[in-house]
Write a protein that holds these residues in place. Structure first.
Motif, PDB file in Angstrom:
ATOM      1  N   SER A  35      49.192  36.285  37.895  1.00  0.00           N
ATOM      2  CA  SER A  35      49.551  36.899  39.173  1.00  0.00           C
ATOM      3  C   SER A  35      48.606  36.441  40.277  1.00  0.00           C
ATOM      4  N   ALA A  36      47.323  36.307  39.955  1.00  0.00           N
ATOM      5  CA  ALA A  36      46.333  35.863  40.941  1.00  0.00           C
ATOM      6  C   ALA A  36      46.640  34.450  41.419  1.00  0.00           C
ATOM      7  N   VAL A  37      46.991  33.561  40.497  1.00  0.00           N
ATOM      8  CA  VAL A  37      47.304  32.175  40.872  1.00  0.00           C
ATOM      9  C   VAL A  37      48.566  32.142  41.721  1.00  0.00           C
ATOM     10  N   ARG A  38      49.606  32.866  41.331  1.00  0.00           N
ATOM     11  CA  ARG A  38      50.854  32.893  42.108  1.00  0.00           C
ATOM     12  C   ARG A  38      50.610  33.408  43.520  1.00  0.00           C
ATOM     13  N   GLU A  39      49.877  34.511  43.641  1.00  0.00           N
ATOM     14  CA  GLU A  39      49.621  35.080  44.968  1.00  0.00           C
ATOM     15  C   GLU A  39      48.725  34.162  45.797  1.00  0.00           C
ATOM     16  N   THR A  40      47.796  33.467  45.155  1.00  0.00           N
ATOM     17  CA  THR A  40      46.954  32.498  45.862  1.00  0.00           C
ATOM     18  C   THR A  40      47.800  31.389  46.461  1.00  0.00           C
ATOM     19  N   LEU A  41      48.696  30.831  45.665  1.00  0.00           N
ATOM     20  CA  LEU A  41      49.561  29.757  46.173  1.00  0.00           C
ATOM     21  C   LEU A  41      50.445  30.254  47.309  1.00  0.00           C
ATOM     22  N   ASN A  42      50.957  31.475  47.193  1.00  0.00           N
ATOM     23  CA  ASN A  42      51.764  32.057  48.276  1.00  0.00           C
ATOM     24  C   ASN A  42      50.939  32.233  49.550  1.00  0.00           C
TER      25      ASN A  42
END
Length: 87
Positions: A35-42
């Motif tokens: 979730s952290a990686v996905r939100e970072t990319l967003n």
């Protein structure tokens, strides 16, 4: 207090594909690494970055001592995603 962990993700970003990359630190609260990686990319896309190479991910166990990370940490506790760039 937040119910998620506070992550810091370190990488390189550029505003255009194949462009010059600069170092970035992203701090955010998330329930897990995926979730952290996905939100970072967003968040990076919202900030106008076209490319991102994420190199490291870690958990913060308290407020960092130095700026700009300590101020960013306070924002993360309020639900913000902090994007810190180094030119």
């Amino acid at each position: 207090m937040i119910e998620a962990s506070v992550f810091i993700i370190i990488g390189q970003v550029s505003r255009e594909e194949g462009g010059e990359k600069i170092q970035v630190h992203v701090m955010l609260a998330a329930p897990d690494e995926d979730s952290a990686v996905r939100e970072t990319l967003n968040a990076l896309a919202r900030e106008g970055f076209a490319e991102a190479d994420l190199d490291q991910i870690g958990l913060l166990e308290g407020m960092p001592d130095e700026e700009p990370h300590s101020t960013a940490y306070e924002g993360v506790l309020e639900g913000e995603v902090a994007v810190i760039t180094f030119d």
